[in-house]
Motif scaffolding. Structure first.
Motif, PDB file in Angstrom:
ATOM      1  N   GLN A 202       0.788  -1.352   0.117  1.00  0.00           N
ATOM      2  CA  GLN A 202      -0.196  -0.019   0.022  1.00  0.00           C
ATOM      3  C   GLN A 202       0.747   1.062  -0.046  1.00  0.00           C
ATOM      4  O   GLN A 202       0.708   2.176  -0.770  1.00  0.00           O
ATOM      5  CB  GLN A 202      -0.846  -0.094   1.157  1.00  0.00           C
ATOM      6  N   TYR A 203       1.924   1.144   0.803  1.00  0.00           N
ATOM      7  CA  TYR A 203       2.596   2.268   0.770  1.00  0.00           C
ATOM      8  C   TYR A 203       3.491   2.527  -0.689  1.00  0.00           C
ATOM      9  O   TYR A 203       3.710   3.814  -1.152  1.00  0.00           O
ATOM     10  CB  TYR A 203       4.148   2.337   1.827  1.00  0.00           C
ATOM     11  N   ARG A 206       0.866   4.068  -3.042  1.00  0.00           N
ATOM     12  CA  ARG A 206       0.853   5.481  -2.668  1.00  0.00           C
ATOM     13  C   ARG A 206       2.137   6.374  -3.477  1.00  0.00           C
ATOM     14  O   ARG A 206       1.722   7.412  -3.824  1.00  0.00           O
ATOM     15  CB  ARG A 206       0.789   5.659  -1.326  1.00  0.00           C
ATOM     16  N   SER A 207       3.196   5.763  -3.246  1.00  0.00           N
ATOM     17  CA  SER A 207       4.551   6.481  -3.862  1.00  0.00           C
ATOM     18  C   SER A 207       4.537   6.650  -5.316  1.00  0.00           C
ATOM     19  O   SER A 207       4.989   7.446  -5.747  1.00  0.00           O
ATOM     20  CB  SER A 207       5.825   5.495  -3.436  1.00  0.00           C
ATOM     21  N   TYR A 210      -0.997   6.939  -6.133  1.00  0.00           N
ATOM     22  CA  TYR A 210      -2.554   6.503  -5.929  1.00  0.00           C
ATOM     23  C   TYR A 210      -2.876   6.789  -4.550  1.00  0.00           C
ATOM     24  O   TYR A 210      -2.087   6.729  -3.515  1.00  0.00           O
ATOM     25  CB  TYR A 210      -2.535   4.626  -6.251  1.00  0.00           C
ATOM     26  N   THR A 211      -4.205   6.924  -4.413  1.00  0.00           N
ATOM     27  CA  THR A 211      -4.709   7.310  -3.172  1.00  0.00           C
ATOM     28  C   THR A 211      -5.234   6.102  -2.773  1.00  0.00           C
ATOM     29  O   THR A 211      -6.017   5.382  -3.150  1.00  0.00           O
ATOM     30  CB  THR A 211      -6.362   8.225  -3.511  1.00  0.00           C
ATOM     31  N   THR A 213      -5.703   3.874   1.308  1.00  0.00           N
ATOM     32  CA  THR A 213      -5.596   3.520   2.881  1.00  0.00           C
ATOM     33  C   THR A 213      -4.357   2.658   3.047  1.00  0.00           C
ATOM     34  O   THR A 213      -4.562   1.564   2.687  1.00  0.00           O
ATOM     35  CB  THR A 213      -6.916   3.234   3.865  1.00  0.00           C
ATOM     36  N   VAL A 214      -3.371   3.129   4.183  1.00  0.00           N
ATOM     37  CA  VAL A 214      -2.466   1.966   4.448  1.00  0.00           C
ATOM     38  C   VAL A 214      -2.851   1.512   5.894  1.00  0.00           C
ATOM     39  O   VAL A 214      -2.781   2.214   6.969  1.00  0.00           O
ATOM     40  CB  VAL A 214      -0.950   2.641   4.751  1.00  0.00           C
ATOM     41  N   THR A 222      -7.982  -2.186  -2.108  1.00  0.00           N
ATOM     42  CA  THR A 222      -6.447  -2.445  -2.626  1.00  0.00           C
ATOM     43  C   THR A 222      -6.585  -3.236  -3.919  1.00  0.00           C
ATOM     44  O   THR A 222      -5.555  -2.852  -4.603  1.00  0.00           O
ATOM     45  CB  THR A 222      -5.793  -3.294  -1.678  1.00  0.00           C
ATOM     46  N   THR A 225      -6.884  -0.893  -6.656  1.00  0.00           N
ATOM     47  CA  THR A 225      -5.728   0.031  -6.805  1.00  0.00           C
ATOM     48  C   THR A 225      -4.833  -0.664  -7.669  1.00  0.00           C
ATOM     49  O   THR A 225      -3.938  -0.393  -8.472  1.00  0.00           O
ATOM     50  CB  THR A 225      -5.235   0.512  -5.624  1.00  0.00           C
ATOM     51  N   THR A 260       7.114   8.532   0.024  1.00  0.00           N
ATOM     52  CA  THR A 260       6.445   7.323   0.505  1.00  0.00           C
ATOM     53  C   THR A 260       7.035   5.921   0.466  1.00  0.00           C
ATOM     54  O   THR A 260       7.087   5.010   1.387  1.00  0.00           O
ATOM     55  CB  THR A 260       5.002   7.332   0.000  1.00  0.00           C
TER      56      THR A 260
END
Length: 316
Positions: A202-203, A206-207, A210-211, A213-214, A222, A225, A260
């Motif tokens: 997830q991190y 995000r890097s 992408y939006t 939640t971690v 997830t 995404t 991230t």
């Protein structure tokens, strides 16, 4: 008179020799008992485990108890709940204490804990027993013990494999080829229980902008995404994060980088026990030192640069 004295002297020497010999005869048993690894090795071999499977079991206990030879009196670092060879906690720790009480022994007794492991493997942990028995290599056995019997929050598979290989080389009566460093990525999909690897995934997403939640939970969000990222890279958009997806996700990081992805790296390093600094997304000297120490511990080139092999070794 002299003959009598000589006879008595000889008799005394013989008696002393017999006494000393008797003492020495008992010492090998005590010495063997002091070698906790050998005692455990003989125990599991006699229970029908192969040498590779036995090495996998003891290698895990080396990592869990924090000592080689294995330490049945181990208390979790910092006074946490884990106890013993397998660092039992919660209901399993209570089961260990109850089992010890039923046998009239201390919970920290080595033979008691070996018997308790067998008690678990033939009872509540029968699935773990079956999974371990299905393995044919040292590395597979070490991972199976971690995955199905230990179930720790920190996987540290490479350390478990290394310890298992060391045990095998010492007690199997043969030699073993040193393993290549494990650098493959896990395969994650919706519903996986691998929270640590999911958090890193997830991190990393995000890097890439992408939006998401971690939270370490691989749910529908997830999955969607992952599919979006896979489509953007021309990969099969099945929502399963495997080798190809992780290979496309992980960047090469070095000192001076930030963001991230560095956060993901620091989380992994902390989980593997080489980083104790802040999770701040900044690749500074402390993070670099942690990377180098980790690389050394698993046999990678210790250059402080986090490339594909280091990522693959870190993410279990």
């Amino acid at each position: 008179m002299r003959k009598s004295m000589v006879s008595r002297l000889i008799a005394g020497i013989v008696s002393a020799f017999v006494l000393v010999a008797g003492l020495h005869l008992s010492n090998p048993v005590q010495a063997q008992a002091a070698d906790n690894n050998k005692v455990a090795w003989d125990f599991f071999i006699n229970k029908g485990f192969t040498k590779a499977q036995t090495a996998g079991l003891i290698g895990n206990f080396v990592v869990e108890s924090g000592r080689d030879p294995i330490n049945p009196a181990a208390v979790q670092f910092g006074g946490g709940p884990g106890r013993g060879l397998a660092q039992w906690e919660g209901s399993r720790r209570t089961d260990l204490y109850n089992y010890a009480n039923s046998k009239g022994k201390a919970w920290s007794d080595l033979q008691l804990q070996l018997d308790f492991i067998w008690h678990e493997l033939t009872g509540k942990e029968k699935n773990a027993y079956n999974q371990i028995k299905a393995t044919t290599t040292i590395s597979a056995a070490a991972v199976a013990v971690r995955k199905y019997y230990e179930r720790p929050s920190v996987h540290a598979d490479q350390a478990r494999i290394n310890a298992a290989n060391s045990i095998h080389s010492r007690y199997s009566g043969g030699t073993v080829t040193p393993p290549s460093t494990e650098t493959s990525f896990p395969s994650l999909k919706q519903g996986t229980t691998n929270k640590a690897a999911t958090t890193t995934l997830q991190y990393l997403l995000r890097s890439k902008g992408y939006t998401i939640t971690v939270d370490g939970l691989f749910g529908a969000g997830t999955t969607n995404t992952v599919k979006q990222f896979q489509s953007s890279r021309g990969l099969v958009a099945d929502g399963v994060a495997g080798e190809k997806t992780f290979t496309a996700l992980v960047p090469t990081l070095k000192e001076g980088d930030s963001g991230t992805a560095v956060t993901a790296l620091q989380v992994e390093l902390k989980a593997h026990g080489t980083y104790s600094g802040a999770i701040d997304g900044k690749f500074g000297p402390q993070t670099r030192t942690a990377v180098i120490n980790y690389q050394k511990s698993v046999g990678l080139a210790a250059d402080g640069v986090v490339g594909l092999k280091t990522w693959g070794s870190l993410i279990d």
